[in-house]
Design a protein around this motif. Structure first.
Motif, PDB file in Angstrom:
ATOM      1  N   SER A 162       2.504   5.346   6.902  1.00  0.00           N
ATOM      2  CA  SER A 162       1.098   4.695   6.901  1.00  0.00           C
ATOM      3  C   SER A 162       0.960   4.064   5.672  1.00  0.00           C
ATOM      4  O   SER A 162       0.388   2.969   5.603  1.00  0.00           O
ATOM      5  N   ILE A 215       5.334   0.127  10.743  1.00  0.00           N
ATOM      6  CA  ILE A 215       4.254   0.359  11.766  1.00  0.00           C
ATOM      7  C   ILE A 215       4.716   1.342  12.919  1.00  0.00           C
ATOM      8  O   ILE A 215       4.065   2.256  13.388  1.00  0.00           O
ATOM      9  N   SER A 216       5.950   0.968  13.320  1.00  0.00           N
ATOM     10  CA  SER A 216       6.363   1.827  14.602  1.00  0.00           C
ATOM     11  C   SER A 216       6.623   3.336  13.970  1.00  0.00           C
ATOM     12  O   SER A 216       6.255   4.395  14.603  1.00  0.00           O
ATOM     13  N   ALA A 231       4.965   4.855  11.656  1.00  0.00           N
ATOM     14  CA  ALA A 231       3.602   5.497  11.457  1.00  0.00           C
ATOM     15  C   ALA A 231       3.228   6.372  12.252  1.00  0.00           C
ATOM     16  O   ALA A 231       2.315   7.351  11.913  1.00  0.00           O
ATOM     17  N   GLY A 232       3.739   6.200  13.713  1.00  0.00           N
ATOM     18  CA  GLY A 232       3.369   7.176  14.862  1.00  0.00           C
ATOM     19  C   GLY A 232       2.015   7.012  15.571  1.00  0.00           C
ATOM     20  O   GLY A 232       1.498   7.822  16.275  1.00  0.00           O
ATOM     21  N   SER A 233       1.089   5.949  14.995  1.00  0.00           N
ATOM     22  CA  SER A 233       0.313   5.658  15.701  1.00  0.00           C
ATOM     23  C   SER A 233       0.358   5.167  17.165  1.00  0.00           C
ATOM     24  O   SER A 233       1.622   4.782  17.473  1.00  0.00           O
ATOM     25  N   THR A 234      -0.610   5.408  18.037  1.00  0.00           N
ATOM     26  CA  THR A 234      -0.382   5.092  19.501  1.00  0.00           C
ATOM     27  C   THR A 234      -0.912   3.628  19.643  1.00  0.00           C
ATOM     28  O   THR A 234      -1.426   2.888  18.910  1.00  0.00           O
ATOM     29  N   ASN A 235      -0.481   3.060  20.729  1.00  0.00           N
ATOM     30  CA  ASN A 235      -0.511   1.642  21.192  1.00  0.00           C
ATOM     31  C   ASN A 235      -0.159   0.735  19.979  1.00  0.00           C
ATOM     32  O   ASN A 235      -0.760  -0.339  19.843  1.00  0.00           O
ATOM     33  N   VAL A 236       0.665   0.805  19.484  1.00  0.00           N
ATOM     34  CA  VAL A 236       1.223  -0.201  18.298  1.00  0.00           C
ATOM     35  C   VAL A 236       2.387  -1.007  18.810  1.00  0.00           C
ATOM     36  O   VAL A 236       2.787  -1.956  18.178  1.00  0.00           O
TER      37      VAL A 236
END
Length: 176
Positions: A38, A65-66, A68-73
């Motif tokens: 992040s 970005i991938s 970072a573990g956020s959803t919908n990326v």
């Protein structure tokens, strides 16, 4: 350790020259390597803002970005990889990273196309051939996958990790 030293060195360089894209990039890479994806995204976005057509900056931003573990990326990651390839169509590393992304997303035809293009750029890359062979096998293209695996086994050295992995995959694919 070494990553902290790198991070500190790049941060110090940014105090001196806040518009130094290379320092923002280096700082982002140090953060990514420390699994601080992040925070890495923020630094890499700054590098890309300063040099928007740098394929390394774009490809590593997509990876961060991938990671970072956020959803919908997925859409943003894909677009960032495609920007890297648009900026440098013959950038083998960006091709491989894009292929791995599509492979992980289960978009095997797109992954295969990118692995193939990367291998056109680096025809003697055994790891690339192994990745393509594995993707072929996952997509049901046994003959194409086995052909690449046989080439890796024939040309590789016994004990070499890629040779051994190719041999194991070939043996596994031969079993009914």
């Amino acid at each position: 350790g070494e990553l902290e030293k790198a991070y500190d060195a790049f941060s110090k360089a940014l105090q001196q020259a806040p518009n130094n894209a290379r320092a923002w990039y280096g700082r982002g890479i140090a953060l990514s390597a420390s699994d601080q994806h992040s925070r890495a995204v923020s630094s890499l976005r700054r590098a890309v803002a300063l040099e928007p057509k740098n394929p390394d900056y774009l490809a590593d931003l997509a990876c961060a970005i991938s990671g970072a573990g956020s959803t919908n990326v997925a859409a943003e990651v894909e677009q960032t990889f495609l920007k890297a390839l648009a900026a440098a169509p013959k950038h083998a590393r960006a091709e491989y990273l894009t292929a791995v992304f599509y492979d992980e997303q289960g978009q095997l035809p797109k992954a295969i196309a990118h692995y193939r293009h990367a291998l056109e750029l680096e025809p003697d890359n055994p790891r690339g051939k192994l990745l393509l062979a594995t993707c072929y096998l996952k997509s049901g293209q046994q003959a194409a996958g086995e052909m690449l695996l046989k080439e890796l086994v024939t040309r590789g050295s016994k004990g070499d990790a890629i040779h051994e992995r190719a041999k194991a995959l070939l043996e596994k694919s031969a079993k009914p």
